[in-house]
Write a protein that holds these residues in place. Structure first.
Motif, PDB file in Angstrom:
ATOM      1  N   PRO A 153       0.833  -1.213   0.000  1.00  0.00           N
ATOM      2  CA  PRO A 153       0.000   0.000   0.000  1.00  0.00           C
ATOM      3  C   PRO A 153       0.864   1.258   0.000  1.00  0.00           C
ATOM      4  O   PRO A 153       2.011   1.243   0.452  1.00  0.00           O
ATOM      5  CB  PRO A 153      -0.785  -0.127   1.310  1.00  0.00           C
ATOM      6  CG  PRO A 153       0.101  -0.939   2.194  1.00  0.00           C
ATOM      7  CD  PRO A 153       0.867  -1.879   1.304  1.00  0.00           C
ATOM      8  N   TYR A 154       0.300   2.344  -0.527  1.00  0.00           N
ATOM      9  CA  TYR A 154       1.026   3.608  -0.539  1.00  0.00           C
ATOM     10  C   TYR A 154       0.033   4.766  -0.524  1.00  0.00           C
ATOM     11  O   TYR A 154      -1.149   4.614  -0.848  1.00  0.00           O
ATOM     12  CB  TYR A 154       1.943   3.712  -1.764  1.00  0.00           C
ATOM     13  CG  TYR A 154       1.226   3.651  -3.094  1.00  0.00           C
ATOM     14  CD1 TYR A 154       0.750   4.805  -3.713  1.00  0.00           C
ATOM     15  CD2 TYR A 154       1.020   2.434  -3.737  1.00  0.00           C
ATOM     16  CE1 TYR A 154       0.090   4.750  -4.932  1.00  0.00           C
ATOM     17  CE2 TYR A 154       0.365   2.365  -4.951  1.00  0.00           C
ATOM     18  CZ  TYR A 154      -0.098   3.527  -5.547  1.00  0.00           C
ATOM     19  OH  TYR A 154      -0.760   3.467  -6.752  1.00  0.00           O
ATOM     20  N   GLY A 155       0.529   5.915  -0.148  1.00  0.00           N
ATOM     21  CA  GLY A 155      -0.294   7.114  -0.136  1.00  0.00           C
ATOM     22  C   GLY A 155       0.592   8.340  -0.100  1.00  0.00           C
ATOM     23  O   GLY A 155       1.768   8.274   0.277  1.00  0.00           O
ATOM     24  N   GLY A 156       0.026   9.464  -0.512  1.00  0.00           N
ATOM     25  CA  GLY A 156       0.817  10.681  -0.513  1.00  0.00           C
ATOM     26  C   GLY A 156       0.018  11.879  -0.971  1.00  0.00           C
ATOM     27  O   GLY A 156      -1.210  11.813  -1.134  1.00  0.00           O
ATOM     28  N   VAL A 157       0.721  12.977  -1.171  1.00  0.00           N
ATOM     29  CA  VAL A 157       0.090  14.220  -1.610  1.00  0.00           C
ATOM     30  C   VAL A 157       0.920  14.831  -2.730  1.00  0.00           C
ATOM     31  O   VAL A 157       2.125  14.593  -2.846  1.00  0.00           O
ATOM     32  CB  VAL A 157      -0.049  15.235  -0.454  1.00  0.00           C
ATOM     33  CG1 VAL A 157      -0.978  14.700   0.625  1.00  0.00           C
ATOM     34  CG2 VAL A 157       1.317  15.581   0.126  1.00  0.00           C
ATOM     35  N   SER A 158       0.255  15.609  -3.554  1.00  0.00           N
ATOM     36  CA  SER A 158       0.916  16.380  -4.602  1.00  0.00           C
ATOM     37  C   SER A 158       0.374  17.801  -4.542  1.00  0.00           C
ATOM     38  O   SER A 158      -0.833  18.014  -4.681  1.00  0.00           O
ATOM     39  CB  SER A 158       0.648  15.763  -5.980  1.00  0.00           C
ATOM     40  OG  SER A 158       1.190  16.571  -7.007  1.00  0.00           O
ATOM     41  N   PHE A 159       1.262  18.756  -4.297  1.00  0.00           N
ATOM     42  CA  PHE A 159       0.867  20.162  -4.281  1.00  0.00           C
ATOM     43  C   PHE A 159       1.424  20.818  -5.529  1.00  0.00           C
ATOM     44  O   PHE A 159       2.633  20.811  -5.769  1.00  0.00           O
ATOM     45  CB  PHE A 159       1.389  20.866  -3.033  1.00  0.00           C
ATOM     46  CG  PHE A 159       0.895  22.288  -2.916  1.00  0.00           C
ATOM     47  CD1 PHE A 159      -0.434  22.546  -2.628  1.00  0.00           C
ATOM     48  CD2 PHE A 159       1.757  23.354  -3.116  1.00  0.00           C
ATOM     49  CE1 PHE A 159      -0.905  23.848  -2.532  1.00  0.00           C
ATOM     50  CE2 PHE A 159       1.301  24.658  -3.021  1.00  0.00           C
ATOM     51  CZ  PHE A 159      -0.037  24.909  -2.724  1.00  0.00           C
ATOM     52  N   ASN A 160       0.526  21.360  -6.350  1.00  0.00           N
ATOM     53  CA  ASN A 160       0.901  21.890  -7.656  1.00  0.00           C
ATOM     54  C   ASN A 160       0.767  23.409  -7.669  1.00  0.00           C
ATOM     55  O   ASN A 160      -0.327  23.942  -7.467  1.00  0.00           O
ATOM     56  CB  ASN A 160       0.011  21.283  -8.742  1.00  0.00           C
ATOM     57  CG  ASN A 160       0.045  19.771  -8.713  1.00  0.00           C
ATOM     58  OD1 ASN A 160       1.112  19.179  -8.753  1.00  0.00           O
ATOM     59  ND2 ASN A 160      -1.119  19.137  -8.616  1.00  0.00           N
ATOM     60  N   ILE A 161       1.873  24.083  -7.917  1.00  0.00           N
ATOM     61  CA  ILE A 161       1.900  25.539  -7.952  1.00  0.00           C
ATOM     62  C   ILE A 161       1.865  25.987  -9.410  1.00  0.00           C
ATOM     63  O   ILE A 161       2.751  25.642 -10.199  1.00  0.00           O
ATOM     64  CB  ILE A 161       3.165  26.084  -7.270  1.00  0.00           C
ATOM     65  CG1 ILE A 161       3.249  25.564  -5.826  1.00  0.00           C
ATOM     66  CG2 ILE A 161       3.175  27.606  -7.293  1.00  0.00           C
ATOM     67  CD1 ILE A 161       4.575  25.847  -5.165  1.00  0.00           C
TER      68      ILE A 161
END
Length: 264
Positions: A153-161
């Motif tokens: 399993p995996y998880g995360g975030v992506s913040f796009n500017i």
């Protein structure tokens, strides 16, 4: 093309210059119909990734070059394009069973059909092909093994500017017209399951991403996909393939992917 050749040459030669790296080459071909036309056989998105240890058994540098080629067969208007994506640079902490990865991308991709191909070929890394965007991503992965079965399993975030406001228009088109901002937060999640019949491995995966900053409902803000996968695991080389389908209503029909991991 000159930028692509320069960066690709650097990434491919890097394992010969420094000890104990891994090199991964991935190719993905999306299938869809648009205005009665279909993508050509060679329409594809590619990722070339190298990993170089910075601290033994602890921290590694990661460099990634995305490239896309796009052509529509039997289109009323000739459509052919190619582009280098947004190269990524980051660090990975941990080992094979538990790891944390952080990455930033440099906005180099040009707007066009090839960028569209790259962004739909891999929704997990779609920021690699969206113009005028500086993506910052972080993911956590773990691996649990019981006898010959393992789940990752995996998880995360992506913040796009967004360096230009129009750059986030892609999200509006894919996510059914939800609002866009100059900074967008996306959630990344999924899991892979594998049966080990050494050297042959067979498995399946589920992946998704949600647009957390859209202000829309959960159903309108997520894209989920499922895939069947197979690979051959040897000491130095691991070739593999997968067939992925969207679980939501998208232009995309399916994606066929090939990859090869090389340990040097």
């Amino acid at each position: 093309m000159k930028k692509f050749v320069t960066v690709l040459t650097f990434l491919v030669l890097l394992p010969a210059l420094l000890p104990a790296q891994t090199l991964k080459i991935e190719a993905m071909r999306p299938q869809f119909k648009f205005a009665g036309a279909e993508p050509s056989l060679l329409t594809s998105a590619w990722f070339v990734t190298v990993k170089v240890p910075v601290i033994k058994d602890g921290v590694s540098f990661i460099g990634q070059l995305p490239v896309a080629f796009g052509k529509l067969d039997d289109a009323s208007v000739p459509t052919s394009d190619e582009t280098i994506g947004n190269p990524g640079f980051g660090l990975q902490f941990g080992g094979q069973n538990h790891s944390i990865q952080v990455m930033a991308r440099v906005p180099l991709v040009k707007n066009g059909f090839a960028a569209f191909i790259g962004s739909v070929a891999d929704f997990e890394r779609q920021e690699a092909f969206i113009p005028d965007l500086i993506p910052l991503t972080g993911t956590i992965r773990t691996k649990l093994t019981v006898s010959k079965f393992s789940v990752q399993p995996y998880g995360g975030v992506s913040f796009n500017i967004a360096t230009q406001h129009d750059s986030v228009g892609f999200f509006e088109n894919v996510y059914k017209g939800l609002r866009t901002n100059d900074g967008e937060l996306h959630l990344i999640y999924g899991a892979e399951g594998w049966f080990d019949f050494q050297p042959f491995h067979i498995g399946a995966s589920f992946s998704g991403r949600g647009w957390a900053s859209s202000g829309g409902s959960f159903n309108d803000s997520v894209i989920n996909q499922a895939a069947v996968r197979a690979k051959l695991v040897f000491d130095k080389v691991t070739p593999g393939a997968y067939f992925r389908i969207p679980l939501d209503d998208l232009l995309l029909d399916n994606v066929f992917g090939l990859y090869c991991d090389v340990n040097l």
